[in-house]
Write an enzyme that holds these catalytic residues in place. Sequence first.
Site, PDB file in Angstrom:
ATOM      1  N   ASP A  98      -9.133   0.341   1.159  1.00  0.00           N
ATOM      2  CA  ASP A  98      -8.753   1.216   2.250  1.00  0.00           C
ATOM      3  C   ASP A  98      -9.857   2.261   2.386  1.00  0.00           C
ATOM      4  O   ASP A  98     -10.393   2.722   1.384  1.00  0.00           O
ATOM      5  CB  ASP A  98      -7.431   1.929   1.902  1.00  0.00           C
ATOM      6  CG  ASP A  98      -6.436   1.847   3.029  1.00  0.00           C
ATOM      7  OD1 ASP A  98      -6.711   2.437   4.075  1.00  0.00           O
ATOM      8  OD2 ASP A  98      -5.392   1.191   2.851  1.00  0.00           O
ATOM      9  N   ASP A 199      -8.307   3.521   7.662  1.00  0.00           N
ATOM     10  CA  ASP A 199      -7.095   4.310   7.875  1.00  0.00           C
ATOM     11  C   ASP A 199      -7.239   5.327   9.000  1.00  0.00           C
ATOM     12  O   ASP A 199      -8.270   6.018   9.098  1.00  0.00           O
ATOM     13  CB  ASP A 199      -6.804   5.061   6.568  1.00  0.00           C
ATOM     14  CG  ASP A 199      -5.527   5.853   6.636  1.00  0.00           C
ATOM     15  OD1 ASP A 199      -4.466   5.220   6.657  1.00  0.00           O
ATOM     16  OD2 ASP A 199      -5.580   7.101   6.688  1.00  0.00           O
ATOM     17  N   GLU A 256      -7.227   0.602  11.694  1.00  0.00           N
ATOM     18  CA  GLU A 256      -5.817   0.931  11.890  1.00  0.00           C
ATOM     19  C   GLU A 256      -5.722   1.749  13.166  1.00  0.00           C
ATOM     20  O   GLU A 256      -5.716   2.978  13.145  1.00  0.00           O
ATOM     21  CB  GLU A 256      -5.268   1.739  10.703  1.00  0.00           C
ATOM     22  CG  GLU A 256      -3.762   1.840  10.775  1.00  0.00           C
ATOM     23  CD  GLU A 256      -3.172   3.137  10.224  1.00  0.00           C
ATOM     24  OE1 GLU A 256      -1.954   3.170  10.050  1.00  0.00           O
ATOM     25  OE2 GLU A 256      -3.911   4.109   9.995  1.00  0.00           O
ATOM     26  N   HIS A 328       2.966  -1.301   4.309  1.00  0.00           N
ATOM     27  CA  HIS A 328       3.545  -0.260   3.451  1.00  0.00           C
ATOM     28  C   HIS A 328       4.091   0.920   4.254  1.00  0.00           C
ATOM     29  O   HIS A 328       4.581   1.874   3.651  1.00  0.00           O
ATOM     30  CB  HIS A 328       2.460   0.234   2.487  1.00  0.00           C
ATOM     31  CG  HIS A 328       1.343   0.931   3.209  1.00  0.00           C
ATOM     32  ND1 HIS A 328       0.486   0.252   4.057  1.00  0.00           N
ATOM     33  CD2 HIS A 328       0.975   2.229   3.252  1.00  0.00           C
ATOM     34  CE1 HIS A 328      -0.358   1.120   4.582  1.00  0.00           C
ATOM     35  NE2 HIS A 328      -0.089   2.323   4.113  1.00  0.00           N
ATOM     36  N   ASP A 329       3.975   0.888   5.570  1.00  0.00           N
ATOM     37  CA  ASP A 329       4.486   1.988   6.402  1.00  0.00           C
ATOM     38  C   ASP A 329       5.737   1.596   7.170  1.00  0.00           C
ATOM     39  O   ASP A 329       6.173   2.338   8.054  1.00  0.00           O
ATOM     40  CB  ASP A 329       3.414   2.421   7.427  1.00  0.00           C
ATOM     41  CG  ASP A 329       2.268   3.188   6.789  1.00  0.00           C
ATOM     42  OD1 ASP A 329       2.499   3.868   5.772  1.00  0.00           O
ATOM     43  OD2 ASP A 329       1.143   3.103   7.310  1.00  0.00           O
TER      44      ASP A 329
HETATM   45  C1  NOJ Z   1      -1.815   5.454   7.647  1.00  0.00           C
HETATM   46  C2  NOJ Z   1      -1.421   4.921   6.311  1.00  0.00           C
HETATM   47  O1  NOJ Z   1      -1.080   3.564   6.438  1.00  0.00           O
HETATM   48  C3  NOJ Z   1      -0.263   5.777   5.830  1.00  0.00           C
HETATM   49  O2  NOJ Z   1       0.357   5.242   4.698  1.00  0.00           O
HETATM   50  C4  NOJ Z   1      -0.807   7.167   5.577  1.00  0.00           C
HETATM   51  O3  NOJ Z   1       0.265   8.008   5.225  1.00  0.00           O
HETATM   52  C5  NOJ Z   1      -1.485   7.737   6.822  1.00  0.00           C
HETATM   53  N1  NOJ Z   1      -2.329   6.784   7.468  1.00  0.00           N
HETATM   54  C6  NOJ Z   1      -2.322   8.937   6.477  1.00  0.00           C
HETATM   55  O4  NOJ Z   1      -3.463   8.570   5.760  1.00  0.00           O
END
Ligand code: NOJ
Length: 557
Positions: A98, A199, A256, A328-329
């Site tokens: 990442d 990210d 992302e 994971h989100d």
């Molecule tokens: C996206 C990530 O996938 C998430 O888990 C994170 O909290 C935020 N960006 C901030 O970095």
Amino acid sequence: MIKKWWQDSIVYQIYPKSFQDSNGDGIGDIKGIIDRLDYLKDLGINVIWICPIYKSPMVDHGYDISNYYDIDPSFGNMDDMELLLKEAEKRDIKILMDLVINHTSDKHIWFQKALEDLDSKYADYYIIKEGKDGTPPNNWRSIFGGSAWERIGDTNKYYLHLFTKGQPDLNWENEELRNELYKMVNYWLKKGLAGFRIDAIAHIKKDFSYVNLPADAPDGLVGAWEYHRNVKGIEVFLDELNEKTFKIYGSMTVGETDVKEVDRLVDFIGENGCFSTVFDFCHTLYHVNDEEWKDKPVEMLKEIRDKLFEKQLGSVKYGFLSNFIENHDLPRAANRFIPEKEVGFYSESMLATMYFFLRGIPFIYQGQEIGMTDFPKKSIDEFLDLATHQNYKTYLGKGLTEEEALKRINVECREHSRTPLQWSDDENAGFTTGTPWFEINPNYKHINIKEQEDKENSLLTYYKRLIKLRKSKDYKEVLIYGDTIPIFEQYDGVIAYERRNEKQRILIINNCVNKSSTIKFKENIKNVLLNNYKEIILDKESLELRLYQSIVLEINN
Ligand code: NOJ
């Protein structure tokens, strides 16, 4: 189109904290990943994306980095990382890390130096502005809730944090800072990384051309997305980043960023875009248990299908999207798309088939391959994530009772996907010999990898078949590069498409509902490539799809 090595990737996402613990401290680590490389090889994937393992105070579980050049001790050390790269290479598996460069941790040395001296060059590495009469510089809301500004001590200055206050945003307008970041990216690429998932990259450019915006909620704050997401001019930064780093190494880069207007994809992917690919987020808003979609799964599917195909058709001329149903989100896919009573092998294998053969790079999130599910909590105190707690507070602020707020959190919270991976029905699901950092879903007794391995009719075996087909020498050309053509759109609850090139035609047909559907069908089947049922009910004019049936057919051309 110029062919690139990463176009035949099948990516497995590892959330390291919850993947495999090797030393009994209850936290997954790099050695644990090494121990499980053979499992991943056997699954068939060829690329791994590991969520952040850099040194971090873990305010946002590693997305707050205090040293880009070091590994967090809870995950191991640099020797472990180098060994992981070697061991993965032996198995023809490439590694993406990442890359978190929209913000650092507030414990990063740059931010610490900035705080020490607000006139130093480091202060300009961040976005620090004067407040107005004891209030923040503007009324932006942080993506995780609350003001996006934090006051610095007793000064009248504030720093911007689009995420938690432990994650100050970097000032990309500062050239020296940008060069520091590029140096760091190249350090990792030189080590042998194949690339990065990048990210929050959509947020690196900000538009401060106004003061306050009209509030969008009783807190007086505003989401302000247009002012900090994909703001015009971002492509200049992105191109520079690409030229000075990724391009030199031929890296795979996954942005992302949700590019909603397909025509803007030209800046992001493809021959002259700055990333190899970006995620397609079009389905992430939907949840079968949201008030809006409760009891309306078919309507929800129809909307998802339309958005999915719009993106597929619109992106083709630019390049490849990355397709996923879990990360994971997000809560687990089974819980998001399937009514609770219907979650099981058929519905889960259908979801897998539905997205896996879309044009683009398929991603699998750890545990998805065995059908791990959400683990609702009885009290808000059992959740660990700051973002979850912030959302809970926001709901209370909007007038929901504690019970109602918890109910909503249990539906939508991202922590569901972060419970430790269920390897076996042994104590702690084979994840750790210690106390797991986050409670394991008790259903590990029957949902676990060991139970599904080598079982003809398990979800895990089905995923292996999907992967094998996507990689097979006879079909990979059409499945990677072929066009996508939506089919059978007149049948509600069916998501179906054709992948086609001059030589081959493949139909991917998914009945996404709990009732059979009969579709008019006159094609001449050459091969049944996949079927999550044993049989296909076909007569001269029609094909009957059973509940949640998915089939992949090669059709005579
Ligand atoms: C996206 C990530 O996938 C998430 O888990 C994170 O909290 C935020 N960006 C901030 O970095």
